[in-house]
Design a protein around this motif. Structure first.
Motif, PDB file in Angstrom:
ATOM      1  N   ILE A  66      69.568  24.135 -50.192  1.00  0.00           N
ATOM      2  CA  ILE A  66      70.473  24.489 -49.090  1.00  0.00           C
ATOM      3  C   ILE A  66      71.093  25.855 -49.364  1.00  0.00           C
ATOM      4  O   ILE A  66      71.161  26.724 -48.489  1.00  0.00           O
ATOM      5  CB  ILE A  66      71.558  23.399 -48.909  1.00  0.00           C
ATOM      6  CG1 ILE A  66      70.910  22.099 -48.405  1.00  0.00           C
ATOM      7  CG2 ILE A  66      72.666  23.867 -47.961  1.00  0.00           C
ATOM      8  CD1 ILE A  66      71.777  20.857 -48.564  1.00  0.00           C
ATOM      9  N   ASN A  67      71.507  26.067 -50.606  1.00  0.00           N
ATOM     10  CA  ASN A  67      72.151  27.335 -50.973  1.00  0.00           C
ATOM     11  C   ASN A  67      71.224  28.530 -50.811  1.00  0.00           C
ATOM     12  O   ASN A  67      71.664  29.621 -50.420  1.00  0.00           O
ATOM     13  CB  ASN A  67      72.685  27.249 -52.404  1.00  0.00           C
ATOM     14  CG  ASN A  67      73.629  28.366 -52.718  1.00  0.00           C
ATOM     15  OD1 ASN A  67      73.241  29.358 -53.326  1.00  0.00           O
ATOM     16  ND2 ASN A  67      74.874  28.244 -52.270  1.00  0.00           N
ATOM     17  N   LEU A 131      69.106  25.879 -40.965  1.00  0.00           N
ATOM     18  CA  LEU A 131      68.230  24.974 -41.730  1.00  0.00           C
ATOM     19  C   LEU A 131      68.140  23.618 -41.040  1.00  0.00           C
ATOM     20  O   LEU A 131      69.136  23.116 -40.515  1.00  0.00           O
ATOM     21  CB  LEU A 131      68.800  24.780 -43.149  1.00  0.00           C
ATOM     22  CG  LEU A 131      68.049  23.826 -44.083  1.00  0.00           C
ATOM     23  CD1 LEU A 131      66.670  24.377 -44.434  1.00  0.00           C
ATOM     24  CD2 LEU A 131      68.843  23.571 -45.364  1.00  0.00           C
ATOM     25  N   ILE A 132      66.934  23.053 -41.054  1.00  0.00           N
ATOM     26  CA  ILE A 132      66.732  21.666 -40.630  1.00  0.00           C
ATOM     27  C   ILE A 132      66.345  20.896 -41.888  1.00  0.00           C
ATOM     28  O   ILE A 132      65.496  21.356 -42.657  1.00  0.00           O
ATOM     29  CB  ILE A 132      65.579  21.532 -39.599  1.00  0.00           C
ATOM     30  CG1 ILE A 132      65.642  22.603 -38.512  1.00  0.00           C
ATOM     31  CG2 ILE A 132      65.523  20.110 -39.034  1.00  0.00           C
ATOM     32  CD1 ILE A 132      66.804  22.533 -37.583  1.00  0.00           C
ATOM     33  N   SER A 133      66.962  19.724 -42.080  1.00  0.00           N
ATOM     34  CA  SER A 133      66.629  18.923 -43.259  1.00  0.00           C
ATOM     35  C   SER A 133      66.266  17.503 -42.863  1.00  0.00           C
ATOM     36  O   SER A 133      66.994  16.850 -42.117  1.00  0.00           O
ATOM     37  CB  SER A 133      67.813  18.919 -44.236  1.00  0.00           C
ATOM     38  OG  SER A 133      67.499  18.152 -45.382  1.00  0.00           O
ATOM     39  N   HIS A 166      63.577  21.805 -44.679  1.00  0.00           N
ATOM     40  CA  HIS A 166      63.694  21.233 -46.023  1.00  0.00           C
ATOM     41  C   HIS A 166      63.426  19.734 -45.970  1.00  0.00           C
ATOM     42  O   HIS A 166      63.767  19.072 -44.998  1.00  0.00           O
ATOM     43  CB  HIS A 166      65.111  21.475 -46.574  1.00  0.00           C
ATOM     44  CG  HIS A 166      65.381  20.794 -47.893  1.00  0.00           C
ATOM     45  ND1 HIS A 166      64.789  21.195 -49.074  1.00  0.00           N
ATOM     46  CD2 HIS A 166      66.160  19.716 -48.208  1.00  0.00           C
ATOM     47  CE1 HIS A 166      65.214  20.407 -50.065  1.00  0.00           C
ATOM     48  NE2 HIS A 166      66.043  19.506 -49.572  1.00  0.00           N
ATOM     49  N   LEU A 167      62.822  19.219 -47.038  1.00  0.00           N
ATOM     50  CA  LEU A 167      62.628  17.771 -47.157  1.00  0.00           C
ATOM     51  C   LEU A 167      63.403  17.237 -48.344  1.00  0.00           C
ATOM     52  O   LEU A 167      63.201  17.687 -49.475  1.00  0.00           O
ATOM     53  CB  LEU A 167      61.148  17.428 -47.359  1.00  0.00           C
ATOM     54  CG  LEU A 167      60.914  15.924 -47.579  1.00  0.00           C
ATOM     55  CD1 LEU A 167      61.065  15.138 -46.284  1.00  0.00           C
ATOM     56  CD2 LEU A 167      59.558  15.643 -48.197  1.00  0.00           C
ATOM     57  N   ASP A 168      64.296  16.273 -48.084  1.00  0.00           N
ATOM     58  CA  ASP A 168      64.858  15.480 -49.166  1.00  0.00           C
ATOM     59  C   ASP A 168      63.847  14.363 -49.414  1.00  0.00           C
ATOM     60  O   ASP A 168      63.872  13.325 -48.763  1.00  0.00           O
ATOM     61  CB  ASP A 168      66.231  14.917 -48.776  1.00  0.00           C
ATOM     62  CG  ASP A 168      66.822  14.038 -49.873  1.00  0.00           C
ATOM     63  OD1 ASP A 168      66.118  13.797 -50.887  1.00  0.00           O
ATOM     64  OD2 ASP A 168      67.972  13.593 -49.712  1.00  0.00           O
ATOM     65  N   GLY A 169      62.956  14.642 -50.345  1.00  0.00           N
ATOM     66  CA  GLY A 169      61.891  13.678 -50.653  1.00  0.00           C
ATOM     67  C   GLY A 169      62.195  12.904 -51.924  1.00  0.00           C
ATOM     68  O   GLY A 169      61.326  12.736 -52.776  1.00  0.00           O
ATOM     69  N   ALA A 170      63.442  12.445 -52.023  1.00  0.00           N
ATOM     70  CA  ALA A 170      63.810  11.646 -53.203  1.00  0.00           C
ATOM     71  C   ALA A 170      62.759  10.556 -53.423  1.00  0.00           C
ATOM     72  O   ALA A 170      62.316  10.320 -54.544  1.00  0.00           O
ATOM     73  CB  ALA A 170      65.192  11.030 -53.017  1.00  0.00           C
ATOM     74  N   ASP A 191      59.166  24.043 -46.010  1.00  0.00           N
ATOM     75  CA  ASP A 191      59.437  25.256 -46.789  1.00  0.00           C
ATOM     76  C   ASP A 191      59.942  24.911 -48.178  1.00  0.00           C
ATOM     77  O   ASP A 191      59.718  25.658 -49.131  1.00  0.00           O
ATOM     78  CB  ASP A 191      60.473  26.122 -46.065  1.00  0.00           C
ATOM     79  CG  ASP A 191      59.931  26.596 -44.741  1.00  0.00           C
ATOM     80  OD1 ASP A 191      59.088  27.502 -44.752  1.00  0.00           O
ATOM     81  OD2 ASP A 191      60.302  26.020 -43.697  1.00  0.00           O
ATOM     82  N   SER A 192      60.668  23.794 -48.276  1.00  0.00           N
ATOM     83  CA  SER A 192      61.131  23.355 -49.599  1.00  0.00           C
ATOM     84  C   SER A 192      61.154  21.835 -49.632  1.00  0.00           C
ATOM     85  O   SER A 192      61.383  21.186 -48.606  1.00  0.00           O
ATOM     86  CB  SER A 192      62.524  23.920 -49.903  1.00  0.00           C
ATOM     87  OG  SER A 192      63.438  23.575 -48.875  1.00  0.00           O
ATOM     88  N   ILE A 193      60.892  21.298 -50.816  1.00  0.00           N
ATOM     89  CA  ILE A 193      60.860  19.847 -51.003  1.00  0.00           C
ATOM     90  C   ILE A 193      61.600  19.497 -52.289  1.00  0.00           C
ATOM     91  O   ILE A 193      61.396  20.133 -53.325  1.00  0.00           O
ATOM     92  CB  ILE A 193      59.401  19.333 -51.109  1.00  0.00           C
ATOM     93  CG1 ILE A 193      58.644  19.565 -49.800  1.00  0.00           C
ATOM     94  CG2 ILE A 193      59.366  17.847 -51.503  1.00  0.00           C
ATOM     95  CD1 ILE A 193      57.184  19.138 -49.828  1.00  0.00           C
ATOM     96  N   SER A 194      62.465  18.477 -52.183  1.00  0.00           N
ATOM     97  CA  SER A 194      63.103  17.910 -53.365  1.00  0.00           C
ATOM     98  C   SER A 194      62.456  16.560 -53.644  1.00  0.00           C
ATOM     99  O   SER A 194      62.322  15.732 -52.743  1.00  0.00           O
ATOM    100  CB  SER A 194      64.602  17.745 -53.087  1.00  0.00           C
ATOM    101  OG  SER A 194      65.151  16.792 -53.967  1.00  0.00           O
TER     102      SER A 194
END
Ligand code: PLP
Length: 340
Positions: A66-67, A131-133, A166-170, A191-194
């Motif tokens: 996010i930052n 940002l879209i998450s 962004h994906l919160d892929g916990a 664009d980004s994955i956690s």
């Protein structure tokens, strides 16, 4: 105790510990830890992303992402019950000075339609949407899995608008075990994955952030600023590497076991609703909300830990320390619960 409070409660097996014990290590702030580097390269290649960054937790990978994506005063669009909003201590405001637009959505999932309406027009009154998450699986949705076609629609829209996704892929590996989408194809939409290593995958510590080389370069700086630069982190990264190589294929076992619990709960007179069991999470609602503490206590008295999930709801999470015998015993306990 049979512990269903979370899939974070798993303990490393002897094999995993042996692997961690033998891992070569170095100073990861100098990027010289061979095991951290191997884990990052392995997972980046697994998802066909340019680079990856090993971090201490899923909260840290989300907050770093996010930052990097958002400037102070910007706005993040996410589900009203998403982890990044609800369970990260106000981190979006505190770490990034951004505002949040919360959207409702079926069992933790957003639709393209709702996102389209929420992206702000270029008007000086409005915060700039930056940002879209998304969250997949969606925890508050009871482990619900996105329809991949919806993700493609959302990502296509984001590209048109120049908005990062962004994906919160916990629990991404749980989602992929169900939707059967190729991890590389799936990851290309974001664009980004956690990704958490310490949930169903069973590693003791750690999460990975995935993205382009440039994104991860920026993320590495933010991680340092947040105090997340670790030294001989290979010891814990090895647990994650072992988990990625050994504990992915077995996730469907957890899902099958969760289904058994869900079916059993469905038959009980004191249960009003069980959320569809898609992955390793079982969420059910009690007919009488006030009986929640009583039910949790009756489980506990019979050796089973479950957690409260808000208004009259209880959550059970199946993970790799839960066996078939545990499921049988739990089913017996479910049938023995007495309420008036
Ligand atoms: C567990 C979890 C995280 C990260 O949690 P940490 O405890 O910080 O690793 C993020 N998102 C979701 C949906 C989670 O369930």
């Amino acid at each position: 105790m049979i512990d269903y409070r979370s899939d974070t409660v798993t303990k490393p097996t002897k094999e995993m510990l042996d692997f961690m014990f033998k891992a070569p290590v170095g100073d990861d702030v100098f990027q010289e830890d061979p095991t951290v580097n191997e884990l990052q390269q392995y997972v980046a290649a697994y998802f066909a992303k340019e680079d990856a960054l090993f971090c201490s937790s899923g909260t840290q990978t989300n907050q770093i992402a996010i930052n990097v994506h958002v400037k102070p005063g910007g706005e993040v669009i996410c589900h009203e019950e998403s982890h990044i909003y609800k369970y990260e201590g106000g981190g979006i405001a505190k770490n990034s000075g951004a505002s949040v637009r919360l959207l409702p959505g079926n069992r933790g999932r957003l639709t393209l339609e709702s996102i389209q309406k929420a992206v702000n027009a270029d008007d000086i009154h409005f915060p700039v949407t930056q940002l879209i998450s998304l969250e997949d699986t969606a925890n508050r949705g009871g482990g619900a899995v996105y329809d991949f076609n919806e993700i493609i629609k959302i990502s296509t829209f984001c590209k048109e608008k120049g908005l990062p996704l962004h994906l919160d892929g916990a629990r991404l590996m749980n989602a992929l075990a169900v939707n059967k989408v190729d991890p590389k194809v799936y990851a290309a939409e974001f664009d980004s994955i956690s990704l958490c290593l310490s949930k169903g995958l069973g590693a003791p510590v750690g999460s990975l952030l995935l993205g382009t080389k440039q994104f991860i370069h920026k993320a590495r700086r933010v991680r340092k600023v947040m105090g997340g630069g670790m030294r001989q982190a290979g010891i814990i990264a090895a647990g994650g590497l072992y988990a990625m190589k050994n504990n992915v294929d077995r996730l469907q076992l957890d899902h099958q076991r969760a289904v058994i619990l869900g079916e059993n709960l469905q038959q009980q007179t004191w249960v009003s609703e069980v959320f569809p069991v898609e992955t390793n999470i079982v969420v059910f609602c009690l007919k009488k909300e006030k009986q929640k503490e009583n039910v949790i206590q009756q489980f506990k008295d019979q050796g089973i830990l479950v957690s409260s999930f808000g208004d009259g709801m209880i959550r059970l999470v199946v993970h790799l320390d839960i066996t078939d015998e545990d499921i049988i015993q739990t089913s017996n306990v479910i049938q023995s619960i007495l309420l008036n």
